[in-house]
Design a protein around this motif. Structure first.
Motif, short mmCIF file in Angstrom:
data_model
loop_
_atom_site.label_atom_id
_atom_site.label_comp_id
_atom_site.label_asym_id
_atom_site.label_seq_id
_atom_site.Cartn_x
_atom_site.Cartn_y
_atom_site.Cartn_z
N UNK A 125 0.83 -1.21 0.00
CA UNK A 125 0.00 0.00 0.00
C UNK A 125 0.86 1.25 0.00
N UNK A 126 1.95 1.21 0.75
CA UNK A 126 2.85 2.36 0.79
C UNK A 126 3.45 2.63 -0.58
N UNK A 127 3.78 1.56 -1.32
CA UNK A 127 4.34 1.72 -2.66
C UNK A 127 3.29 2.29 -3.61
N UNK A 128 2.05 1.84 -3.48
CA UNK A 128 0.99 2.35 -4.33
C UNK A 128 0.78 3.84 -4.10
N UNK A 129 0.73 4.25 -2.83
CA UNK A 129 0.51 5.67 -2.50
C UNK A 129 1.71 6.50 -2.92
N UNK A 130 2.90 5.93 -2.82
CA UNK A 130 4.10 6.68 -3.21
C UNK A 130 4.07 7.02 -4.69
N UNK A 131 3.62 6.07 -5.52
CA UNK A 131 3.60 6.31 -6.96
C UNK A 131 2.34 7.03 -7.42
N UNK A 132 1.26 6.92 -6.65
CA UNK A 132 -0.01 7.56 -7.02
C UNK A 132 -0.63 8.19 -5.78
N UNK A 133 -0.12 9.33 -5.33
CA UNK A 133 -0.54 9.92 -4.06
C UNK A 133 -2.00 10.36 -4.01
N UNK B 290 8.84 -1.47 -10.31
CA UNK B 290 9.55 -0.92 -9.17
C UNK B 290 9.79 -1.93 -8.05
N UNK B 291 9.44 -3.19 -8.30
CA UNK B 291 9.67 -4.20 -7.27
C UNK B 291 11.19 -4.42 -7.12
N UNK B 292 11.74 -3.81 -6.09
CA UNK B 292 13.16 -3.94 -5.83
C UNK B 292 13.37 -4.49 -4.42
N UNK B 293 12.38 -5.35 -3.99
CA UNK B 293 12.43 -5.89 -2.63
C UNK B 293 13.15 -7.23 -2.57
N UNK B 294 13.79 -7.63 -3.71
CA UNK B 294 14.43 -8.95 -3.81
C UNK B 294 13.51 -10.06 -3.33
N UNK B 295 12.26 -9.97 -3.82
CA UNK B 295 11.30 -11.01 -3.50
C UNK B 295 10.42 -10.68 -2.33
N UNK B 296 10.65 -9.57 -1.63
CA UNK B 296 9.81 -9.19 -0.49
C UNK B 296 9.18 -7.85 -0.75
N UNK B 297 7.87 -7.70 -0.48
CA UNK B 297 7.22 -6.40 -0.64
C UNK B 297 7.64 -5.43 0.43
#
Length: 287
Positions: A111-119, A280-287
């Motif tokens: 959710x934090x990633x979604x809001x970061x890209x689309x506030x 933008x998934x740069x969590x190396x497999x973790x969100x």
């Protein structure tokens, strides 16, 4: 060729959802006779009966079931188009679902990633059981869903893998001479299937001691010391502990969690958010 009336389709969906013409009429703000007349008009248009009597209730016919699928898809597309056009570009509502198991772990950073890209995006969050969330996704009732189920019919991106473990209460006393008392979700459950398959393959006797429709109920039974369950390691806390080979329990496979997006997306915002998450998934497999 004639055109299906969306208001008639909306009434059909309401009747099925409420399992009653009367309850659907209340929701739609119509009289029951008006809703009945709507269904008669719909039957005349498609040339087939939509309902048949079974006992004291009316159930969908085969043609009714087929029309229901199209009705849900058409209404979802109509409602999404209106939301997008009325709310404007890059603004709107994203409906995202997550199973109870990972609502506290995988969902927040997503959710934090979604809001970061689309506030400016509004989030409508649905937490429930994975199979039902996937059904909602396919019906167009939500836009994205986290799930540990593999579905080749949906587009998805891997978030992470998660170990599956045998959990019991901190005070549970394990007796290897007795069948494993299982605590399981009722209805469809990937954890239920994995547990039973692993125990059967290892030749370990088991019995279902307790079932629950919710993860809260399963955790309560575990803490009460009623038995053992197979669950993601995310559920481990100070009130629970893991059982393993020392107690004679077989290993369990890891599960892959993916973020799925609904098919036939017509709202460019939904597609843009999903594509941004994927790139933008740069969590190396973790969100």
């Amino acid at each position: 060729m004639s055109t299906l009336d969306l208001e008639l389709l909306r009434s059909l969906v309401a009747i099925v959802g409420h399992e009653s013409f009367g309850a659907a009429a209340v929701q739609l703000g119509r009289t029951q006779s008006a809703v009945t007349q709507q269904m008669q008009r719909l039957e005349e248009q498609i040339g087939h009966a939509l309902f048949e009597k079974r006992g004291r209730q009316k159930r969908l016919t085969e043609h009714g079931e087929r029309l229901l699928v199209y009705a849900r898809q058409m209404l979802a597309m109509n409602d999404e188009a209106l939301r997008h056009l009325q709310q404007g570009r890059l603004e709107g509502t994203l409906r995202i679902g997550a199973p109870h198991d990972v609502a506290d772990t995988m969902l927040p950073p997503l959710l934090a990633e979604v809001v970061r890209t689309s506030p400016k995006l509004q989030l409508d969050i649905h937490v429930g059981r994975s199979p039902f969330l996937m059904e909602s996704l396919k019906r167009g009732e939500i836009d994205m869903a986290i799930s540990n189920r593999l579905d080749a019919d949906l587009e998805g991106v891997m978030l992470r893998t998660s170990p599956t473990v045998w959990l019991c209460g901190a005070g549970y006393v394990h007796d290897p001479a007795r069948p494993i008392p299982l605590i399981m979700a009722d209805g469809p459950s990937i954890f239920r299937r994995l547990a039973q398959e692993a125990l059967d393959a290892a030749g370990v006797a088991w019995l279902t001691r307790y079932t629950s429709s919710s993860l809260i109920g399963i955790r309560a039974a575990l803490r009460a010391g009623l038995g053992v369950t197979a669950r993601g390691v995310e559920q481990l806390d100070s009130g629970l502990r893991i059982l393993g080979p020392m107690e004679g329990l077989p290993p369990l496979p890891e599960l892959v969690y993916r973020l799925y997006v609904r098919n036939r997306v017509i709202n460019p915002l939904t597609r843009q958010v999903f594509d941004q998450i994927r790139t933008r998934l740069h969590w190396t497999g973790n969100p």
